[in-house]
Design a protein around this motif. Structure first.
Motif, PDB file in Angstrom:
ATOM      1  N   PRO A   1       2.087   4.209   6.514  1.00 24.58           N
ATOM      2  CA  PRO A   1       0.798   4.810   6.136  1.00 24.58           C
ATOM      3  C   PRO A   1       0.802   5.329   4.695  1.00 24.58           C
ATOM      4  CG  PRO A   1       1.436   5.562   8.309  1.00 24.58           C
ATOM      5  CD  PRO A   1       2.618   4.850   7.728  1.00 24.58           C
ATOM      6  N   ARG A   2       1.885   5.986   4.320  1.00 22.46           N
ATOM      7  CA  ARG A   2       1.991   6.501   2.949  1.00 22.46           C
ATOM      8  C   ARG A   2       2.043   5.349   1.950  1.00 22.46           C
ATOM      9  NH1 ARG A   2       6.546   8.441  -0.526  1.00 22.46           N
ATOM     10  NH2 ARG A   2       5.583   9.876  -1.988  1.00 22.46           N
ATOM     11  N   ALA A   3       2.797   4.309   2.267  1.00 20.19           N
ATOM     12  CA  ALA A   3       2.903   3.155   1.368  1.00 20.19           C
ATOM     13  C   ALA A   3       1.544   2.485   1.178  1.00 20.19           C
ATOM     14  CB  ALA A   3       3.914   2.151   1.916  1.00 20.19           C
ATOM     15  N   LEU A   4       0.745   2.419   2.246  1.00 18.90           N
ATOM     16  CA  LEU A   4      -0.584   1.816   2.152  1.00 18.90           C
ATOM     17  C   LEU A   4      -1.491   2.611   1.224  1.00 18.90           C
ATOM     18  CD1 LEU A   4      -2.564  -0.355   3.245  1.00 18.90           C
ATOM     19  CD2 LEU A   4      -3.183   1.293   5.014  1.00 18.90           C
ATOM     20  N   VAL A   5      -1.513   3.922   1.384  1.00 19.63           N
ATOM     21  CA  VAL A   5      -2.377   4.771   0.562  1.00 19.63           C
ATOM     22  C   VAL A   5      -1.891   4.793  -0.886  1.00 19.63           C
ATOM     23  CG1 VAL A   5      -3.242   7.117   0.240  1.00 19.63           C
ATOM     24  CG2 VAL A   5      -3.101   6.158   2.535  1.00 19.63           C
ATOM     25  N   VAL A   6      -0.590   4.929  -1.077  1.00 15.24           N
ATOM     26  CA  VAL A   6      -0.043   4.928  -2.435  1.00 15.24           C
ATOM     27  C   VAL A   6      -0.280   3.581  -3.103  1.00 15.24           C
ATOM     28  CG1 VAL A   6       2.109   5.040  -3.772  1.00 15.24           C
ATOM     29  CG2 VAL A   6       1.644   6.739  -2.016  1.00 15.24           C
ATOM     30  N   GLY A   7      -0.167   2.503  -2.351  1.00 15.84           N
ATOM     31  CA  GLY A   7      -0.433   1.172  -2.902  1.00 15.84           C
ATOM     32  C   GLY A   7      -1.877   1.004  -3.330  1.00 15.84           C
ATOM     33  N   ALA A   8      -2.813   1.477  -2.514  1.00 23.16           N
ATOM     34  CA  ALA A   8      -4.234   1.394  -2.870  1.00 23.16           C
ATOM     35  C   ALA A   8      -4.522   2.236  -4.111  1.00 23.16           C
ATOM     36  CB  ALA A   8      -5.099   1.849  -1.700  1.00 23.16           C
ATOM     37  N   TYR A   9      -3.934   3.431  -4.171  1.00 20.36           N
ATOM     38  CA  TYR A   9      -4.140   4.294  -5.338  1.00 20.36           C
ATOM     39  C   TYR A   9      -3.524   3.687  -6.592  1.00 20.36           C
ATOM     40  CZ  TYR A   9      -4.372   8.381  -8.318  1.00 20.36           C
ATOM     41  OH  TYR A   9      -4.645   9.232  -9.359  1.00 20.36           O
ATOM     42  N   THR A  10      -2.375   3.055  -6.442  1.00 18.57           N
ATOM     43  CA  THR A  10      -1.731   2.391  -7.578  1.00 18.57           C
ATOM     44  C   THR A  10      -2.610   1.264  -8.105  1.00 18.57           C
ATOM     45  OG1 THR A  10       0.456   2.957  -6.731  1.00 18.57           O
ATOM     46  CG2 THR A  10       0.341   1.139  -8.317  1.00 18.57           C
ATOM     47  N   LEU A  11      -3.217   0.505  -7.198  1.00 13.64           N
ATOM     48  CA  LEU A  11      -4.131  -0.560  -7.628  1.00 13.64           C
ATOM     49  C   LEU A  11      -5.337   0.019  -8.359  1.00 13.64           C
ATOM     50  CD1 LEU A  11      -4.015  -2.921  -4.531  1.00 13.64           C
ATOM     51  CD2 LEU A  11      -3.032  -3.329  -6.797  1.00 13.64           C
ATOM     52  N   TYR A  12      -5.838   1.183  -7.911  1.00 12.41           N
ATOM     53  CA  TYR A  12      -6.942   1.852  -8.596  1.00 12.41           C
ATOM     54  C   TYR A  12      -6.534   2.225 -10.029  1.00 12.41           C
ATOM     55  CZ  TYR A  12      -9.652   5.840 -10.207  1.00 12.41           C
ATOM     56  OH  TYR A  12     -10.374   6.709 -10.984  1.00 12.41           O
ATOM     57  N   VAL A  13      -5.360   2.834 -10.182  1.00  9.28           N
ATOM     58  CA  VAL A  13      -4.892   3.240 -11.517  1.00  9.28           C
ATOM     59  C   VAL A  13      -4.694   2.017 -12.405  1.00  9.28           C
ATOM     60  CG1 VAL A  13      -3.003   4.338 -12.783  1.00  9.28           C
ATOM     61  CG2 VAL A  13      -3.888   5.398 -10.708  1.00  9.28           C
ATOM     62  N   LEU A  14      -4.149   0.949 -11.866  1.00  6.81           N
ATOM     63  CA  LEU A  14      -3.973  -0.279 -12.645  1.00  6.81           C
ATOM     64  C   LEU A  14      -5.317  -0.870 -13.056  1.00  6.81           C
ATOM     65  CD1 LEU A  14      -0.991  -1.948 -10.760  1.00  6.81           C
ATOM     66  CD2 LEU A  14      -0.971  -0.871 -13.025  1.00  6.81           C
ATOM     67  N   ALA A  15      -6.325  -0.773 -12.185  1.00  4.21           N
ATOM     68  CA  ALA A  15      -7.663  -1.254 -12.528  1.00  4.21           C
ATOM     69  C   ALA A  15      -8.260  -0.420 -13.664  1.00  4.21           C
ATOM     70  CB  ALA A  15      -8.576  -1.225 -11.303  1.00  4.21           C
ATOM     71  N   VAL A  16      -8.017   0.885 -13.643  1.00  2.00           N
ATOM     72  CA  VAL A  16      -8.494   1.752 -14.730  1.00  2.00           C
ATOM     73  C   VAL A  16      -7.816   1.370 -16.042  1.00  2.00           C
ATOM     74  CG1 VAL A  16      -8.550   4.124 -15.591  1.00  2.00           C
ATOM     75  CG2 VAL A  16      -9.108   3.664 -13.208  1.00  2.00           C
ATOM     76  N   ILE A  17      -6.519   1.147 -16.001  1.00  2.00           N
ATOM     77  CA  ILE A  17      -5.784   0.755 -17.209  1.00  2.00           C
ATOM     78  C   ILE A  17      -6.279  -0.595 -17.724  1.00  2.00           C
ATOM     79  CG2 ILE A  17      -3.512   0.069 -18.079  1.00  2.00           C
ATOM     80  CD1 ILE A  17      -2.348   2.211 -16.141  1.00  2.00           C
TER      81      ILE A  17
END
Length: 117
Positions: A80-96
């Motif tokens: 569950p943590r890996a899923l949420v952290v992965g989604a958030y990481t994709l969000y940050v990468l999209a911002v970059i």
């Protein structure tokens, strides 16, 4: 972060800051889309960037709700943590990525000889 850097203290950075500033990020990405449409340059890239930012931010919240992490029912570990952290990481990468597209758009619009400056 900048204040502690100049004060000689330890470097501290809040990794959740991009998520806390999502309203400004979406507004900036929308303005970038408008600029790209008016300039007739990088329209697809800016539109895709805005869509990815919104989609991944929503995915972060939905995945936290569905896994029980948002309510605290599920411990913050495992898949569950890996899923949420992965989604958030994709969000940050999209911002970059959208920031890079914005820089590229500015370089095209204000290049010498472009006739747009």
């Amino acid at each position: 972060m900048v204040a502690t850097l100049f004060a000689g203290g330890p470097l501290r950075f809040d990794v959740l800051m991009p998520g806390e500033l999502v309203a400004f990020v979406v507004a900036g990405a929308a303005a970038l889309v408008v600029a790209a449409v008016l300039a007739r340059s990088l329209r697809w890239a800016t539109g895709t960037g805005l869509a990815a930012i919104v989609a991944f931010f929503v995915l972060t919240g939905v995945s936290a709700d569905l896994t029980g992490l948002a309510s605290g029912d599920t411990p913050a570990e495992g898949w569950p943590r890996a899923l949420v952290v992965g989604a958030y990481t994709l969000y940050v990468l999209a911002v970059i990525a959208d920031t890079v597209v914005g820089v590229l758009l500015c370089r095209r619009l204000f290049a010498p000889g472009s006739g747009r400056a």
